[in-house]
Structure formats: C-alpha cells, structure tokens
Design an enzyme around this catalytic site. Structure first.
Site, PDB file in Angstrom:
ATOM      1  N   GLY A   1       0.783  -1.232   0.000  1.00  0.00           N
ATOM      2  CA  GLY A   1       0.000   0.000   0.000  1.00  0.00           C
ATOM      3  C   GLY A   1       0.813   1.279   0.000  1.00  0.00           C
ATOM      4  O   GLY A   1       0.244   2.372   0.079  1.00  0.00           O
TER       5      GLY A   1
ATOM      6  N   TRP B   1       2.512   2.738  -2.435  1.00  0.00           N
ATOM      7  CA  TRP B   1       2.232   3.605  -3.585  1.00  0.00           C
ATOM      8  C   TRP B   1       0.812   4.151  -3.525  1.00  0.00           C
ATOM      9  O   TRP B   1       0.549   5.234  -4.034  1.00  0.00           O
ATOM     10  CB  TRP B   1       2.503   2.855  -4.890  1.00  0.00           C
ATOM     11  CG  TRP B   1       3.940   2.968  -5.319  1.00  0.00           C
ATOM     12  CD1 TRP B   1       5.024   3.079  -4.500  1.00  0.00           C
ATOM     13  CD2 TRP B   1       4.442   3.001  -6.656  1.00  0.00           C
ATOM     14  NE1 TRP B   1       6.174   3.167  -5.238  1.00  0.00           N
ATOM     15  CE2 TRP B   1       5.850   3.119  -6.563  1.00  0.00           C
ATOM     16  CE3 TRP B   1       3.854   2.911  -7.906  1.00  0.00           C
ATOM     17  CZ2 TRP B   1       6.674   3.171  -7.694  1.00  0.00           C
ATOM     18  CZ3 TRP B   1       4.675   2.961  -9.034  1.00  0.00           C
ATOM     19  CH2 TRP B   1       6.066   3.097  -8.931  1.00  0.00           C
TER      20      TRP B   1
ATOM     21  N   ASP C   1      -4.499  -6.130  -6.258  1.00  0.00           N
ATOM     22  CA  ASP C   1      -3.410  -7.028  -5.873  1.00  0.00           C
ATOM     23  C   ASP C   1      -3.973  -8.401  -5.529  1.00  0.00           C
ATOM     24  O   ASP C   1      -5.133  -8.527  -5.124  1.00  0.00           O
ATOM     25  CB  ASP C   1      -2.635  -6.476  -4.672  1.00  0.00           C
ATOM     26  CG  ASP C   1      -1.234  -7.070  -4.571  1.00  0.00           C
ATOM     27  OD1 ASP C   1      -0.278  -6.396  -4.991  1.00  0.00           O
ATOM     28  OD2 ASP C   1      -1.088  -8.213  -4.087  1.00  0.00           O
TER      29      ASP C   1
ATOM     30  N   ASP D   1      -6.713 -10.698  -9.634  1.00  0.00           N
ATOM     31  CA  ASP D   1      -5.699 -10.757 -10.683  1.00  0.00           C
ATOM     32  C   ASP D   1      -6.006  -9.695 -11.733  1.00  0.00           C
ATOM     33  O   ASP D   1      -7.071  -9.706 -12.351  1.00  0.00           O
ATOM     34  CB  ASP D   1      -5.733 -12.160 -11.306  1.00  0.00           C
ATOM     35  CG  ASP D   1      -4.633 -12.405 -12.322  1.00  0.00           C
ATOM     36  OD1 ASP D   1      -4.145 -11.430 -12.921  1.00  0.00           O
ATOM     37  OD2 ASP D   1      -4.267 -13.576 -12.526  1.00  0.00           O
TER      38      ASP D   1
ATOM     39  N   ASP E   1       4.269  -1.038  -9.353  1.00  0.00           N
ATOM     40  CA  ASP E   1       5.557  -1.307  -8.698  1.00  0.00           C
ATOM     41  C   ASP E   1       5.670  -2.783  -8.330  1.00  0.00           C
ATOM     42  O   ASP E   1       6.441  -3.165  -7.463  1.00  0.00           O
ATOM     43  CB  ASP E   1       5.685  -0.437  -7.437  1.00  0.00           C
ATOM     44  CG  ASP E   1       7.095  -0.422  -6.876  1.00  0.00           C
ATOM     45  OD1 ASP E   1       8.050  -0.365  -7.673  1.00  0.00           O
ATOM     46  OD2 ASP E   1       7.248  -0.466  -5.634  1.00  0.00           O
TER      47      ASP E   1
ATOM     48  N   LYS F   1       7.719  -0.751 -12.976  1.00  0.00           N
ATOM     49  CA  LYS F   1       9.055  -1.229 -12.609  1.00  0.00           C
ATOM     50  C   LYS F   1       9.450  -2.408 -13.483  1.00  0.00           C
ATOM     51  O   LYS F   1       8.657  -3.321 -13.695  1.00  0.00           O
ATOM     52  CB  LYS F   1       9.075  -1.648 -11.135  1.00  0.00           C
ATOM     53  CG  LYS F   1      10.422  -2.229 -10.689  1.00  0.00           C
ATOM     54  CD  LYS F   1      10.503  -2.344  -9.191  1.00  0.00           C
ATOM     55  CE  LYS F   1       9.537  -3.365  -8.623  1.00  0.00           C
ATOM     56  NZ  LYS F   1       9.572  -3.412  -7.164  1.00  0.00           N
TER      57      LYS F   1
END
EC number: 2.1.1.166
Length: 258
Positions: A58, A60, A78, A96, A120, A160
């Site tokens: 959490g 971000w 998530d 998902d 991220d 990322k």
C-alpha cells in the site's frame, strides 16, 4: 539469527528511506520512489484518477493519495489482501489484474477513466538472472496491456522493470502506445538493485496488439484460439518448465541479436 538475517536487519536500520517511511507511517520505503518519479516526470496531478496494479502493501497507494488529495480517486489491485487505508477515495481490490472480471470491478468503482496507471509489482525472485528478467517482462507486459485497456487518451503510465537483454525492447514496446517513453532509476532505489522504471507519457489510445512481432509479446503464454493471456508470475506460481521455456526464448533472441 544467521549472518544473512543480521546483515539484512542492519541494512534496514541504516536505510534512510526505510526509516523515513517508518517515521511518517508509510507502509513501504517504495513510497518515496513514486514521490521522486512524480517530481521528475509530473505523472500524477491533484484530483487525478489513478489505478495501482500490484498495490500491496500500500505504499504507492499512500503516495498517490498524498498527490491527488481528497478530490482525486485511487483504486489498487493485488492478489494479496491490502489493509484498508483511512481514506474514502482509496479502495483496494483483491484479484488478478489480467482477469476481465477484476478489471470490470475496478472500472465500476472509478468515477471516470484513469489519468494514470502505476505498477511497482515484482515477480517472485529466483536468483537466476534470466528467469527473473523473463518473469519481470511478463508481469510488466501484463501491466502495459492492462493500461491500454483502462487509461484515458493522454494518460500516463509508470512500471518497474528488471534490467536484462530485452529491457530496451520493452521500452520500445511502451513507446508504441505512448507519445514519449523514458527510463529512470529514482534515488530511493537501492544501488545494487536491477530495477529501473519505465515511464509512458500521453497514451495514444491504441489497443494492445497480442499479435505483435515484438519479442516481448512473444514471451507471453497465450491461448491461440481465444487469445487470452495467462500470467503464472502474477499468480506467483511458475513451473520449472515455464522458466525453462522463457530462458530458452531469451537465449534464442540473444543469439539472433549477436
């Protein structure tokens, strides 16, 4: 406690961003990565609508909320359950991000199409470079595909990626869907980390091309009849056979490049 554990504890105690995050009640030192990325690229603005892919734990979500303020809106997705944050305009969904029903659930919560998609997320790390690079590419390509389904035209994207043989190919793929693509490593990233962030500015509205000749897209597992994409790494389950196949593909591409 073993030597590795002691070294890890000592590293955390001496970690500036870890200590800063703890002091300011942020859930992750990674919170500062998003602050720094936003400072440099102006990705998220006040009142924006944001979707955070792979949002646990959490950090971000917290950073995005600080930027958009009380009049913005944020939805996180998530596989893990994310402890709720004390804001009415921040919601985390367990599921998902590659599943249409989860995307629909997120879209139904949003007041409008998102201005920004952030990601991220990391796959499970094996310690084998080629495997980790392949897993990272699979995950980040899923994030890109999701972004093309959700973003409003002109929206921004940050994800990322782990460096490796096909890193530049991924940046090239992102540039097909955004006016500009950039790469950067924020100050909060550890020096020894292979992570780099890819920025897509101003989404051009193109739909993701699953039949693309890009070597990155070819890494994905697809159902040839339905063209549905599955993501073993996103489910945090990947077999040795899957790993071997991805490594083989990367090595084949590497040999062709040479």
């Amino acid at each position: 406690m073993g030597k590795k554990d002691k070294r890890w504890v000592l590293q955390r105690k001496n970690d500036h961003y870890y200590n800063l995050a703890k002091k300011r009640n942020y859930r992750s030192r990674a919170t500062y990565k998003l602050f720094q990325l936003n400072e440099k690229f102006n990705l998220i603005k006040e009142r924006n609508v944001v979707v955070d892919l792979g949002c646990a734990p959490g950090g971000w979500l917290q950073a995005a909320r600080d930027i958009v303020g009380e009049k913005g809106f944020i939805v996180g997705i998530d596989l893990q359950t994310v402890k709720p944050l004390p804001y009415e305009n921040v919601i985390a969904i367990k599921g998902d991000m590659t599943k249409e029903e989860i995307l629909k659930q997120a879209k139904d919560l949003l007041p409008e199409k998102p201005d920004v998609i952030i990601c991220d997320a990391s796959p499970n790390i094996s310690g084998v470079w080629d495997v980790d690079h392949a897993r990272s590419l699979e995950l980040t390509t899923m994030a890109l595909m999701t972004a093309t389904k959700m973003l409003k035209k002109g929206g921004n994207f940050v994800v990322k990626v782990f460096q490796g043989d096909l890193f530049e190919k991924y940046v090239q793929l992102v540039s097909e869907y955004f006016d500009k693509a950039f790469t950067t490593k924020p100050r909060a990233s550890r020096d020894e980390s292979a992570e780099v962030y890819v920025i897509g500015k101003r989404f051009n509205g193109r739909k993701f091309d699953i039949n693309s000749k890009s070597p990155i897209v070819k890494l994905l597992d697809t159902n040839p009849e339905e063209k549905e994409i599955t993501s073993p790494s996103l489910r945090k389950e990947i077999s040795k056979e899957d790993s071997g196949l991805m490594i083989k593909r990367i090595k084949e591409m590497r040999s062709k490049k040479e």
